[in-house]
Design an enzyme around this catalytic site. Structure first.
Site, short mmCIF file in Angstrom:
data_model
loop_
_atom_site.label_atom_id
_atom_site.label_comp_id
_atom_site.label_asym_id
_atom_site.label_seq_id
_atom_site.Cartn_x
_atom_site.Cartn_y
_atom_site.Cartn_z
N CYS A 124 0.85 -1.19 0.00
CA CYS A 124 0.00 0.00 0.00
C CYS A 124 0.88 1.24 0.00
CB CYS A 124 -0.89 -0.01 1.24
SG CYS A 124 -1.93 1.46 1.39
N HIS A 166 -9.00 -3.53 -2.23
CA HIS A 166 -8.04 -2.73 -1.47
C HIS A 166 -8.46 -1.26 -1.44
CE1 HIS A 166 -3.69 -1.85 -0.28
NE2 HIS A 166 -4.17 -0.65 -0.58
N GLU A 167 -8.82 -0.73 -2.60
CA GLU A 167 -9.17 0.70 -2.66
C GLU A 167 -10.51 0.98 -1.98
OE1 GLU A 167 -6.82 2.56 -3.32
OE2 GLU A 167 -5.57 1.00 -4.23
N HIS A 170 -10.07 1.21 1.67
CA HIS A 170 -9.57 2.53 2.11
C HIS A 170 -10.74 3.47 2.40
CE1 HIS A 170 -5.23 2.67 1.94
NE2 HIS A 170 -5.17 2.17 0.71
ZN ZN Z 1 -3.54 1.29 -0.16
#
Ligand code: ZN
Length: 212
Positions: A124, A166-167, A170
Site C-alpha cells: 500500500c 483494497h481501494e 480505504h
Molecule cells: Zn492502499
C-alpha cells in the site's frame, strides 16, 4: 443534490493549487481511518474532474495500481485504479494479473462472489516499505458510479478484484494490514531477495504462517 460544499472545495482547491503529484499520506493519519461520506455532488463538476486527474497522476507517479481519495487527505468516497500488469508471465498467470484499464470508482461497494479465495502479497502506498499476505475473495460484485455518474454494476476477478477491494477498503477506513497475515510482513528489500515466487507458499514455510 446538495450544493457544492465550500470548506471541502477550499481544501481541494488548495491541494490542487500546485501542479504535479499530490502528497500521499501514511498510516497513522486519521483521514485513513475515518471512513468516507458518499460522494453526492459536494464538488463542482470541474473540480471533481481536476481531483480525478490529480489522483491519476499521483497514482502513476508513485507508481501504484490504485489510489483512494483519503490517501491524499480528501475525505470523499472516490478512488481510481489502473494496472498495466507489466509482470513476468508466470506471475501474471498465477495471480491472474491481467491489465486493468483506468477506472474511476465513485461510492464503490463490493461483496465477494463464490467460495474461491486468493492469497498473495500486497502492499500500500500509505504503508511504504512493506508488504504482507492478504486473503481475499477471487471474485467480487462491485456497485457504485463512474465519474459521469453512470452506475457501475459488474464483476471483477483476479488481480483487478484485489485492487478494487483494497481501494474500497480505504474508503471504509481500513488498511490492508487489518486483513493481513501479520507473520508474513516483509520489508520490500527482503521480498525482492527471498519471496519473489509467484505464490506465497515458500514464504509461509519460511516465516511460519498458515495458508488457507
Ligand atoms: Zn492502499
Amino acid at each position: 443534490m446538495p450544493s457544492p460544499n465550500s470548506r471541502l472545495t477550499d481544501q481541494i482547491e488548495q491541494l490542487l493549487a500546485t501542479d504535479g503529484p499530490l502528497r500521499i499520506v501514511s498510516a497513522g493519519e486519521p483521514v485513513l481511518r475515518a471512513g468516507t461520506p458518499p460522494y453526492e455532488g459536494q464538488l463542482s463538476p470541474a473540480l471533481l474532474a481536476r481531483l480525478i486527474d490529480a489522483l491519476r497522476l499521483t497514482m502513476h507517479t508513485a507508481p501504484g495500481v490504485g489510489l483512494a481519495a483519503p490517501q491524499v487527505g480528501v475525505p470523499l468516497r472516490i478512488a481510481v485504479i489502473e494496472d498495466p500488469a507489466t509482470v513476468p508471465a508466470d506471475i501474471r498467470e498465477a495471480r491472474a494479473r491481467v491489465p486493468q484499464p483506468f477506472r474511476v470508482l465513485i461510492n464503490p461497494s463490493y461483496t465477494g462472489v463464490g467460495p474461491t479465495q486468493a492469497t498473495f502479497y500486497e502492499g500500500c502506498l500509505s504503508v511504504p516499505g512493506y508488504q504482507a499476505v492478504v486473503t481475499r475473495p477471487s471474485e467480487i460484485h462491485l456497485t457504485g458510479e463512474d465519474e459521469k455518474g453512470h452506475p457501475i454494476d459488474e464483476h471483477f476477478s483476479g488481480w483487478p478484484a484485489r485492487i478494487v477491494q483494497h481501494e474500497t477498503d480505504h474508503l471504509d477506513g481500513m488498511l490492508y494490514l487489518d486483513r493481513a497475515e501479520l507473520r508474513s510482513l516483509t520489508a520490500n528489500e527482503v521480498l525482492a531477495e527471498r519471496w519473489t515466487q509467484a505464490t506465497p507458499g515458500e514464504a509461509a514455510e519460511g516465516l511460519g504462517f498458515e495458508l488457507p
